[in-house]
Design a protein around this motif. Structure first.
Motif, PDB file in Angstrom:
ATOM      1  N   SER A 107       1.327  -2.246  11.096  1.00  0.00           N
ATOM      2  CA  SER A 107       1.894  -3.750  10.092  1.00  0.00           C
ATOM      3  C   SER A 107       0.809  -4.549   9.087  1.00  0.00           C
ATOM      4  O   SER A 107       0.245  -5.057   8.446  1.00  0.00           O
ATOM      5  N   CYS A 108      -0.181  -3.102   9.025  1.00  0.00           N
ATOM      6  CA  CYS A 108      -1.341  -3.554   8.490  1.00  0.00           C
ATOM      7  C   CYS A 108      -1.203  -3.799   6.787  1.00  0.00           C
ATOM      8  O   CYS A 108      -0.923  -2.545   6.018  1.00  0.00           O
ATOM      9  N   LEU A 109      -1.456  -4.244   5.725  1.00  0.00           N
ATOM     10  CA  LEU A 109      -1.097  -3.946   4.764  1.00  0.00           C
ATOM     11  C   LEU A 109      -2.256  -3.277   3.751  1.00  0.00           C
ATOM     12  O   LEU A 109      -3.649  -3.539   4.582  1.00  0.00           O
ATOM     13  N   ARG A 110      -1.700  -2.168   3.471  1.00  0.00           N
ATOM     14  CA  ARG A 110      -2.373  -1.216   2.456  1.00  0.00           C
ATOM     15  C   ARG A 110      -3.439  -2.216   1.823  1.00  0.00           C
ATOM     16  O   ARG A 110      -3.530  -2.969   1.176  1.00  0.00           O
ATOM     17  N   PRO A 111      -5.346  -1.861   2.109  1.00  0.00           N
ATOM     18  CA  PRO A 111      -6.040  -2.154   0.939  1.00  0.00           C
ATOM     19  C   PRO A 111      -6.113  -1.984  -0.540  1.00  0.00           C
ATOM     20  O   PRO A 111      -5.000  -0.974  -0.221  1.00  0.00           O
ATOM     21  N   HIS A 112      -5.859  -2.686  -1.329  1.00  0.00           N
ATOM     22  CA  HIS A 112      -6.277  -2.538  -2.551  1.00  0.00           C
ATOM     23  C   HIS A 112      -6.723  -0.957  -3.273  1.00  0.00           C
ATOM     24  O   HIS A 112      -6.565  -0.562  -3.725  1.00  0.00           O
ATOM     25  N   ASP A 113      -7.636  -1.181  -2.543  1.00  0.00           N
ATOM     26  CA  ASP A 113      -9.050   0.202  -2.807  1.00  0.00           C
ATOM     27  C   ASP A 113      -9.396   0.805  -1.664  1.00  0.00           C
ATOM     28  O   ASP A 113      -9.761   0.088  -0.223  1.00  0.00           O
ATOM     29  N   THR A 114      -9.724   1.651  -1.222  1.00  0.00           N
ATOM     30  CA  THR A 114     -10.007   2.413   0.263  1.00  0.00           C
ATOM     31  C   THR A 114     -10.473   3.981  -0.559  1.00  0.00           C
ATOM     32  O   THR A 114      -9.914   5.059  -0.312  1.00  0.00           O
ATOM     33  N   PRO A 115     -11.571   3.108  -0.645  1.00  0.00           N
ATOM     34  CA  PRO A 115     -12.765   4.986  -1.069  1.00  0.00           C
ATOM     35  C   PRO A 115     -13.650   5.440  -0.195  1.00  0.00           C
ATOM     36  O   PRO A 115     -13.519   5.106   0.640  1.00  0.00           O
ATOM     37  N   ARG A 116     -13.075   6.929  -0.643  1.00  0.00           N
ATOM     38  CA  ARG A 116     -14.130   7.709   0.517  1.00  0.00           C
ATOM     39  C   ARG A 116     -15.710   7.452  -0.127  1.00  0.00           C
ATOM     40  O   ARG A 116     -15.848   8.249  -1.443  1.00  0.00           O
ATOM     41  N   ALA A 117     -16.780   7.896   0.769  1.00  0.00           N
ATOM     42  CA  ALA A 117     -18.051   7.384   0.278  1.00  0.00           C
ATOM     43  C   ALA A 117     -18.582   9.347  -0.100  1.00  0.00           C
ATOM     44  O   ALA A 117     -19.208   9.188  -1.341  1.00  0.00           O
ATOM     45  N   THR A 118     -17.735  10.317  -0.135  1.00  0.00           N
ATOM     46  CA  THR A 118     -18.116  11.676  -0.541  1.00  0.00           C
ATOM     47  C   THR A 118     -17.817  11.314  -2.229  1.00  0.00           C
ATOM     48  O   THR A 118     -18.345  11.965  -2.582  1.00  0.00           O
TER      49      THR A 118
END
Ligand code: AMP
Ligand code: ZN
Length: 468
Positions: A107-118
């Motif tokens: 039940s963790c809320l999805r972060p607004h942004d989940t940037p990938r390093a690549t």
């Protein structure tokens, strides 16, 4: 009341005030998973903690922007890609997907942004170029680029903001190329790593030749690109204080000359028999291991939220049984309140909410908050048992309070969502049909409910609707 948080920068509990002059928005960055394997529940203790911080800030009315990166290129990943004879994207994609499944199960809320390093290589290179241009980073003979701690300190910046370092014991001029090292071996660290045969296909062109970024610079580049050069809150587990976060500060402040992060908040470790749960020690459980043993994501989340975030605690299966029992006590009380409230609605009673908020304002003191919650359950149970003394209005107000707290903590009971009135009416019609022995009609209603995604569960207290 205002929120107080321990700030690793000042090593003290401080009032939390966002940079936003209007005091309304909060920018939060939490270092995300390195997707080289399934995350273990120690990792998830930190992510559940970050989720609590976000939820509580939102509860207090802040507009939160939550960013959590995905580390999809670093030393361990490259080693696994090589061992598995696969490609970087294929390998990390699988573990990234598994991570988000687990994240959701908790039940963790999805972060607004989940940037990938690549996907931020150009920004990473631009940041390294800035450091080179300012004379703080230099290219080594092999084409790698290192951060010079001496030059950085020479610009009036301080290395060792999160942790006291003894520079007399340091070996200036020495370099460290791996991402993880102890504070005793502090030295110039790699921002860009020149391609070596073991890297296989994992390389990008850069002004210094082909290579790949170091782990620390990934987070500086992604956080500043998305949240700006200075932002409010940076979270992570305490093992990241050094070198990862110290290096993030150095890279960011070295490039911009501005303070990078206002509040650094670190979560303590989840332990097993006194030792940090880790892949290296092999003393870990993944979420999948525990779901396979019959525990629910909700029970595991509850356990991870029992202690104060700055206190480490030992994970045991017994502790998880304890979490199950605690939730059952809460649910039992809420169910009784619901039964008495029936269809009556009322404004949530404020006392419990105020007490829990007061505990959380004090550096997110979850153990005190649980004390308040279970004291409240005890008091309610005294009113409910053996003979109920609450009116439907009082029960509805109490139910509203506990539901609000469970929602704040991300511990809502699964399937506890409000049942639409039209479905309750259908259920009543089915009961009437059964009473009249019109089984055709009662079966038809059952099928209709099923088509809408609900099943009828016969309980000793009569039939109930449950979400499929
Ligand atoms: P990693 O995927 O290794 O980069 O770690 C992800 C997050 O999990 C980081 O914030 C770590 O600090 C955190 N972490 C790692 N082990 C533990 C542990 N045993 N307890 C709590 N947090 C941890
Ligand atoms: Zn990071």
């Amino acid at each position: 009341m205002s929120l107080k948080l321990f700030n690793t920068l000042s090593r003290s509990v401080q009032d939390f005030n966002p940079l936003d002059p209007a005091g309304k928005s909060v920018d939060l960055y939490c270092c995300g998973p390195t997707v080289y394997d399934f995350a273990h529940i120690g990792n998830f203790r930190t992510f559940v903690f970050a989720d609590l911080v976000r939820r509580y800030l939102e509860f207090k009315g802040y507009a939160v922007r939550h960013v959590m990166n995905i580390t999809d290129v670093e030393d361990k990943i490259i080693q696994r890609v090589r061992e598995n004879k696969t490609t970087l994207r294929e390998y990390t994609g699988k573990f990234e997907a598994a991570f988000f499944e687990d994240f959701q199960a908790l039940s963790c809320l999805r972060p607004h942004d989940t940037p990938r390093a690549t996907e931020y290589i150009a920004d990473i290179i631009a940041l390294v170029e800035k450091l080179v241009a300012r004379g703080i980073a230099y290219r080594a003979a092999d084409g790698s680029v290192y951060f010079s701690i001496e030059k950085y300190q020479g610009c009036g910046c301080r290395y060792g903001q999160l942790l006291k370092l003894n520079f007399d014991e340091m070996r200036p001029g020495e370099r460290v190329s791996s991402d993880e090292y102890e504070k005793e071996s502090v030295a110039d660290f790699a921002l860009w790593k020149a391609r070596v045969p073991d890297d296989g296909e994992v390389a990008w062109p850069s002004p210094w030749g082909e290579g790949r970024p170091g782990w620390h610079v990934e987070c500086s580049a992604m956080s500043m690109k998305i949240l700006g050069e200075s932002f409010d809150l940076h979270l992570g587990g305490e093992d990241l204080i050094f070198p990862h976060h110290e290096d993030e500060i150095a890279q960011s402040e070295g490039a911009t000359g501005k303070p990078f992060v206002k509040h650094w908040v670190h979560g303590a470790h989840l332990l097993v028999e006194g030792k940090k749960m880790s892949k290296r020690l092999g003393n870990y459980y993944t979420l999948r291991d525990l779901l396979g043993k019959g525990f629910s994501g909700r029970e595991i989340r509850h356990l991870l939220l029992t202690a104060h975030y700055r206190e480490s605690f030992n994970f045991t299966l017994g502790g998880l049984q304890g979490a199950r029992a605690a939730l059952a006590r809460l649910d039992e009380c809420a169910d009784k309140l619901k039964e008495i409230a029936g269809t009556t609605t009322a404004t949530a009673e404020p006392e419990l909410i105020q007490k829990v908020a007061a505990a959380l304002d004090e550096d997110l003191n979850m153990s005190r908050a649980w004390g308040e919650i279970f004291e409240w359950v005890r008091e309610k149970n005294k009113l409910l048992l053996p003979d109920n003394k609450l009116s439907p209005e009082q029960a509805a107000a109490s139910l509203g309070a506990i539901n609000k707290i469970l929602a704040l903590l991300g511990l809502e009971k699964a399937g506890a969502e409000e049942i639409p009135a039209e479905l309750t009416a259908l259920l009543e019609q089915r009961q009437a049909a059964r009473k009249a022995k019109d089984f055709k009609r009662s079966d038809a209603i059952r099928d209709e409910l099923k088509a809408k995604g609900w099943v009828i569960e016969d309980t000793p207290k009569g039939p109930k609707l449950k979400k499929l």
